[in-house]
Design a protein around this motif. Structure first.
Motif, mmCIF file in Angstrom:
data_model
loop_
_atom_site.group_PDB
_atom_site.id
_atom_site.type_symbol
_atom_site.label_atom_id
_atom_site.label_comp_id
_atom_site.label_asym_id
_atom_site.label_seq_id
_atom_site.Cartn_x
_atom_site.Cartn_y
_atom_site.Cartn_z
ATOM 1 N N ILE A 306 0.849 -1.200 0.000
ATOM 2 C CA ILE A 306 0.000 0.000 0.000
ATOM 3 C C ILE A 306 0.888 1.255 0.000
ATOM 4 C CG2 ILE A 306 -2.125 -0.847 1.106
ATOM 5 C CD1 ILE A 306 -0.932 -0.034 3.808
ATOM 6 N N PRO A 307 0.313 2.382 -0.384
ATOM 7 C CA PRO A 307 1.041 3.643 -0.201
ATOM 8 C C PRO A 307 1.318 3.839 1.285
ATOM 9 C CG PRO A 307 -0.882 3.957 -1.612
ATOM 10 C CD PRO A 307 -0.991 2.590 -1.028
ATOM 11 N N ILE A 308 2.440 4.492 1.581
ATOM 12 C CA ILE A 308 2.870 4.569 2.976
ATOM 13 C C ILE A 308 1.874 5.329 3.853
ATOM 14 C CG2 ILE A 308 4.304 6.645 2.740
ATOM 15 C CD1 ILE A 308 6.413 4.938 4.425
ATOM 16 N N GLY A 309 1.110 6.221 3.254
ATOM 17 C CA GLY A 309 0.089 6.928 4.033
ATOM 18 C C GLY A 309 -1.239 6.182 4.091
ATOM 19 N N GLY A 310 -1.280 4.984 3.525
ATOM 20 C CA GLY A 310 -2.546 4.259 3.387
ATOM 21 C C GLY A 310 -2.880 3.380 4.585
ATOM 22 N N PHE A 311 -3.965 2.650 4.426
ATOM 23 C CA PHE A 311 -4.471 1.796 5.507
ATOM 24 C C PHE A 311 -4.445 0.337 5.070
ATOM 25 C CE2 PHE A 311 -6.157 5.996 6.019
ATOM 26 C CZ PHE A 311 -5.957 6.236 7.378
ATOM 27 N N ILE A 312 -4.179 -0.534 6.018
ATOM 28 C CA ILE A 312 -4.154 -1.962 5.721
ATOM 29 C C ILE A 312 -5.563 -2.396 5.322
ATOM 30 C CG2 ILE A 312 -3.756 -4.235 6.728
ATOM 31 C CD1 ILE A 312 -1.651 -2.757 8.550
ATOM 32 N N PRO A 313 -5.692 -3.071 4.188
ATOM 33 C CA PRO A 313 -7.035 -3.444 3.723
ATOM 34 C C PRO A 313 -7.749 -4.368 4.719
ATOM 35 C CG PRO A 313 -5.400 -3.790 2.002
ATOM 36 C CD PRO A 313 -4.649 -3.479 3.252
ATOM 37 N N GLU A 314 -9.084 -4.394 4.589
ATOM 38 C CA GLU A 314 -9.891 -5.312 5.405
ATOM 39 C C GLU A 314 -10.533 -6.318 4.460
ATOM 40 O OE1 GLU A 314 -12.160 -3.371 8.624
ATOM 41 O OE2 GLU A 314 -11.572 -1.481 7.666
ATOM 42 N N ARG A 315 -10.311 -7.592 4.719
ATOM 43 C CA ARG A 315 -10.931 -8.634 3.890
ATOM 44 C C ARG A 315 -11.426 -9.749 4.798
ATOM 45 N NH1 ARG A 315 -6.313 -9.320 -0.440
ATOM 46 N NH2 ARG A 315 -6.155 -7.155 -1.091
ATOM 47 N N ALA A 316 -12.552 -9.479 5.415
ATOM 48 C CA ALA A 316 -13.063 -10.375 6.453
ATOM 49 C C ALA A 316 -13.287 -11.791 5.944
ATOM 50 C CB ALA A 316 -14.356 -9.795 7.015
ATOM 51 N N ASP A 317 -13.611 -11.927 4.647
ATOM 52 C CA ASP A 317 -13.980 -13.249 4.140
ATOM 53 C C ASP A 317 -12.789 -14.037 3.594
ATOM 54 O OD1 ASP A 317 -13.628 -11.352 2.229
ATOM 55 O OD2 ASP A 317 -15.249 -12.027 0.920
ATOM 56 N N ASP A 318 -11.592 -13.505 3.738
ATOM 57 C CA ASP A 318 -10.412 -14.145 3.141
ATOM 58 C C ASP A 318 -9.515 -14.685 4.258
ATOM 59 O OD1 ASP A 318 -8.011 -14.770 1.941
ATOM 60 O OD2 ASP A 318 -8.093 -13.098 0.522
ATOM 61 N N ALA A 319 -9.581 -16.006 4.480
ATOM 62 C CA ALA A 319 -8.865 -16.629 5.596
ATOM 63 C C ALA A 319 -7.350 -16.470 5.446
ATOM 64 C CB ALA A 319 -9.236 -18.104 5.693
ATOM 65 N N ALA A 320 -6.853 -16.645 4.214
ATOM 66 C CA ALA A 320 -5.407 -16.564 3.990
ATOM 67 C C ALA A 320 -4.913 -15.154 4.303
ATOM 68 C CB ALA A 320 -5.076 -16.929 2.549
ATOM 69 N N PHE A 321 -5.725 -14.167 3.928
ATOM 70 C CA PHE A 321 -5.373 -12.779 4.204
ATOM 71 C C PHE A 321 -5.302 -12.549 5.714
ATOM 72 C CE2 PHE A 321 -6.419 -8.297 4.799
ATOM 73 C CZ PHE A 321 -5.551 -7.697 3.905
ATOM 74 N N GLY A 322 -6.283 -13.095 6.421
ATOM 75 C CA GLY A 322 -6.317 -12.977 7.878
ATOM 76 C C GLY A 322 -5.096 -13.629 8.512
ATOM 77 N N GLN A 323 -4.709 -14.789 8.002
ATOM 78 C CA GLN A 323 -3.527 -15.472 8.534
ATOM 79 C C GLN A 323 -2.257 -14.670 8.296
ATOM 80 O OE1 GLN A 323 -3.463 -19.417 6.826
ATOM 81 N NE2 GLN A 323 -5.331 -19.953 7.951
ATOM 82 N N ALA A 324 -2.169 -14.063 7.107
ATOM 83 C CA ALA A 324 -0.985 -13.257 6.794
ATOM 84 C C ALA A 324 -0.878 -12.098 7.782
ATOM 85 C CB ALA A 324 -1.052 -12.742 5.358
ATOM 86 N N LEU A 325 -2.013 -11.437 8.047
ATOM 87 C CA LEU A 325 -1.973 -10.309 8.980
ATOM 88 C C LEU A 325 -1.695 -10.777 10.409
ATOM 89 C CD1 LEU A 325 -4.592 -7.656 7.902
ATOM 90 C CD2 LEU A 325 -2.200 -7.898 7.298
ATOM 91 N N ALA A 326 -2.192 -11.958 10.756
ATOM 92 C CA ALA A 326 -1.899 -12.499 12.086
ATOM 93 C C ALA A 326 -0.395 -12.749 12.212
ATOM 94 C CB ALA A 326 -2.689 -13.783 12.319
ATOM 95 N N TYR A 327 0.201 -13.305 11.156
ATOM 96 C CA TYR A 327 1.655 -13.528 11.179
ATOM 97 C C TYR A 327 2.376 -12.193 11.365
ATOM 98 C CZ TYR A 327 6.390 -14.712 9.748
ATOM 99 O OH TYR A 327 7.761 -14.870 9.726
ATOM 100 N N MET A 328 1.886 -11.181 10.661
ATOM 101 C CA MET A 328 2.524 -9.864 10.712
ATOM 102 C C MET A 328 2.180 -9.105 12.001
ATOM 103 S SD MET A 328 4.411 -9.568 8.042
ATOM 104 C CE MET A 328 4.839 -7.816 8.117
ATOM 105 N N GLY A 329 1.171 -9.556 12.715
ATOM 106 C CA GLY A 329 0.749 -8.852 13.930
ATOM 107 C C GLY A 329 0.172 -7.484 13.615
ATOM 108 N N LEU A 330 -0.448 -7.357 12.459
ATOM 109 C CA LEU A 330 -1.012 -6.067 12.042
ATOM 110 C C LEU A 330 -2.530 -6.178 11.952
ATOM 111 C CD1 LEU A 330 1.595 -5.104 9.283
ATOM 112 C CD2 LEU A 330 1.460 -4.212 11.624
ATOM 113 N N THR A 331 -3.188 -5.023 12.057
ATOM 114 C CA THR A 331 -4.645 -4.995 12.167
ATOM 115 C C THR A 331 -5.278 -4.465 10.886
ATOM 116 O OG1 THR A 331 -4.183 -4.310 14.424
ATOM 117 C CG2 THR A 331 -6.486 -4.259 13.732
ATOM 118 N N PRO A 332 -6.273 -5.163 10.353
ATOM 119 C CA PRO A 332 -6.972 -4.638 9.176
ATOM 120 C C PRO A 332 -7.543 -3.259 9.477
ATOM 121 C CG PRO A 332 -7.698 -6.887 9.674
ATOM 122 C CD PRO A 332 -6.820 -6.455 10.806
ATOM 123 N N GLY A 333 -7.446 -2.376 8.511
ATOM 124 C CA GLY A 333 -8.007 -1.044 8.689
ATOM 125 C C GLY A 333 -7.070 -0.044 9.342
ATOM 126 N N ALA A 334 -5.979 -0.544 9.943
ATOM 127 C CA ALA A 334 -5.052 0.356 10.637
ATOM 128 C C ALA A 334 -4.117 1.047 9.642
ATOM 129 C CB ALA A 334 -4.232 -0.425 11.658
#
Ligand code: SF4
Lengths: 468, 190
Positions: A306-334
């Motif tokens: 994402i652009p550095i000023g942007g926000f982490i996308p939210e994809r509630a229905d995508d399990a793989a995406f959720g796992q990637a963010l869990a690995y990264m310890g980052l929050t959707p929308g942040a």
């Protein structure tokens, strides 16, 4: 009869067909330059030995060591043994193989050693119109000079050693057209990250990309190398940029480029290479350079960007995406900006050439790395290291509290002792943010050298435009 | 190479998309100088606890998986590096085929060199396979078909020469060496 218009890729491909492909068989493609390193070659030399085969054209091969090679001066120059036994064995195995098979080696203490994709262009071995392979996927880097360059596996390394050829099906062509000017603070790294973000990490599968348009023409050679380097991160086998005056000026006088009258003759041939007007690509994509911001990855593949000023996308229905963010310890929308980091790595075949180090040093000059941050600056080659030291860049890094190392892949991949700890955040100028790439549990944010340097100063993800 | 004609086996499933070569075999295991012994570190960071104990919930650690020779994975399997250690590790574990809707170029090429069969199928076949781990399926190299337990078959593409090499156990290096005269002729004119 007028020849049908051809792309750069088609011209290079055709000129290297020992025999063209048919329905039943792939093309036999001749390879001009074979680059070799310690990790993907031992089993290939072993295969030759098993079958009693010599290296067909040893003068078309060049070996160096970079991947499992340490970057601490004492281990490189012999004051201390290489800390990882298996890495030491790999280094020794390459030395023995090169001796036995007559392949030139720029070994551990050689003044021209470096990351294989940095030294090829630097020595002037990488040239327009050549076919270049290496047992490494980032061989795509060399396409910046108008070569057809791609990564191969170890069995294919043996094929090239034994026959100087590969069996290949002709890939498709993809034109990536980039128009407009990159804005202040936006680098070639941001450009290629934005391209990967749009194409997706499998978007180039089965294709060779040609980067075209006035934005590409305006890039200097270091920047072009950064762009082509990450072609594989879009799934493409290779990336190419047509040779032009920038290319010729870059090559003139390099130790292994043609010299004198031979250079003039080479120029005549190189000028024939660019894609003809009216040539067709299998696919085309357009980008507006002026719309690109400094980019940063937030996930576990380079397409999660994402652009550095942007926000982490939210994809509630995508399990793989959720796992990637869990690995990264980052929050959707942040926001990604101001995310604290622990480690900053400026290095790798993507961004460890002299201009990368200059731009990082420009940010760090007169500043200091934030408390608690580990920063490594690892030049792409010993030659880059020498030039940087001649300009005093190393002093800027050292004064800022960063470490200054011998060249090598270093923290780009966790196999030489340079590691990011589990759970730590690293902002890195390298090319892959896969899980565990920089060490087990490491969390990688990919960005440009100036974004990395600015983030080192603040200790958190920082837009480099705020620090100039 | 041994000829590869058909394979009938139960599947083990890793549904994630974009499984990259750093997951298949992490870089720290690449400081080897042989092709063998990589199977124990296949998917090491997913497969083992910090203590080194196998994670019971990981598909490849389930007892039933040991007999499975076909891996079903999400889209874009094998992206990332050119390390042939990835197919070597899969083979050393006991797998002989990978099924996905998309397989990365270099991985596919490396797999074929080692008679690990890359099988690219359509979305609905893939979805069914992912939803039914342990299904017994048949892969037929000559016909290019994957047959589900229901008897329904899906076609998968296989480049003609790769198919020939698999079916007859032809080794590509041996084949290239038979072209030595043409290579010499090319070198003479280039
Ligand atoms: S710097 Fe990184 S990407 Fe480049 S060759 Fe080394 S390990 Fe590969």
């Amino acid at each position: 009869m007028a020849r049908a218009p051809q792309t750069l890729f088609e011209k290079v491909w055709r000129a290297h067909e020992v025999s063209p492909e048919s329905a039943a068989t792939p093309a036999v493609l001749y390879i001009d330059l074979h680059l070799i390193h310690e990790v993907t070659s031992p089993q290939a030399f072993a295969l030759l030995r098993e079958r009693g085969l010599p290296v067909r054209r040893p003068e078309r091969a060049l070996a160096t060591m970079d991947h499992s090679t340490p970057t601490l001066t004492a281990q490189v120059f012999g004051g201390a043994p290489i800390a990882i036994d298996s890495a030491a064995r790999q280094v020794r195995t390459l030395e023995a193989n090169c001796r036995e098979f007559g392949v030139e080696l720029l070994g551990l203490t050689h003044a021209q050693r470096g990351i294989v994709h940095v030294i090829g262009p630097e020595l002037g071995l990488t040239q327009p119109g050549k076919t270049i392979v290496c047992g490494d996927s980032h061989t795509s880097t060399h396409g910046a000079l108008g070569a057809l360059a791609f990564g191969i596996g170890t069995t294919e390394v043996a094929h090239v050693l034994a026959t100087q050829c590969l069996l290949q099906r002709k890939p498709g062509t993809l034109a990536v057209n980039v128009h407009g000017r990159l804005r202040e603070g936006v680098t070639a790294k941001d450009l290629i990250l934005a391209i990967i973000g749009r194409l997706g990490i499998a978007g180039g599968t089965g294709h060779v990309i040609e980067y075209r348009g006035e934005t590409i023409r305006a890039l200097d050679m270091d920047e072009r190398l950064t762009v082509c380097n990450m072609s594989i991160e879009a799934g493409a086998r290779a990336g190419m940029i047509a040779p032009d005056e920038t290319t010729f000026a870059y090559l003139a006088g390099r130790p292994r480029a043609p010299q004198g009258a031979a250079f003039e003759r080479a120029l005549d041939a190189w000028r024939q290479l660019p894609t003809d007007a009216g040539a067709r690509f299998d696919r085309e994509v357009d980008f507006d350079a002026a719309a690109i911001e400094p980019m940063i990855t937030y996930g576990t593949n380079p397409g999660m960007v994402i652009p550095i000023g942007g926000f982490i996308p939210e994809r509630a229905d995508d399990a793989a995406f959720g796992q990637a963010l869990a690995y990264m310890g980052l929050t959707p929308g942040a926001a990604i900006k101001d995310q604290p980091v622990n480690v900053v790595f400026v290095g790798s075949c993507t961004n460890a050439r002299l201009s990368d180090l200059r731009s990082a040093a420009a940010v760090l000059r007169g500043r200091h790395v934030a408390p608690g941050i580990t920063m490594l600056v690892v030049p792409g080659s010993q030659e880059v290291k020498r030039q940087a030291e001649a300009e005093g860049l190393h002093q800027v890094f050292l004064d800022a509290g960063a470490q200054w190392r011998e060249s090598g892949c270093s923290m780009c991949l966790g196999m030489n002792g340079d590691l990011v700890g589990a759970g730590q955040y690293a902002i890195s100028t390298s090319n892959r943010n896969f899980e565990g790439r920089q060490g087990k549990g490491a969390r990688t944010l990919l960005a440009s050298p100036i974004t990395a340097a600015a983030s080192a100063v603040r200790g958190r993800v920082t837009d480099p435009r705020e620090l100039t | 190479m041994e000829p590869f004609t058909t394979l009938r086996s139960r599947t083990v499933v890793l549904p994630a998309a974009n499984i990259d070569t750093d997951q298949i075999i992490p870089a720290r295991f690449l400081t080897t100088t042989t092709r063998t012994g990589l199977g124990k570190n296949l998917f090491a960071d997913w497969r083992y606890e910090e203590s080194g104990a196998p994670r019971a919930d990981f598909a490849l650690n389930r007892p039933a998986a040991r007999a499975c020779q076909i891996l079903v994975a999400g889209r874009n399997f094998g992206c990332g590096s050119s390390r042939e250690h990835a197919p070597w590790a899969l083979l050393d574990y006991g797998l002989r085929a990978v099924v996905s809707t998309q397989i990365a170029d270099i991985f596919r090429s490396n797999a074929l060199k080692n008679a690990l069969l890359p099988v690219v199928v359509d979305e609905s076949t893939s979805n069914w396979l992912i939803a039914n781990p342990g299904a017994e399926i048949t892969l037929d190299v000559a016909a290019g078909t994957l047959t589900l337990p229901s008897g329904v078959s899906a076609q998968f593409p296989l480049e003609a020469f790769a198919r020939h090499c698999l079916l007859h156990g032809v080794d590509e290096l041996g084949y290239l060496l038979t072209r030595a005269d043409e290579i010499a002729a090319y070198e003479a004119r280039a």
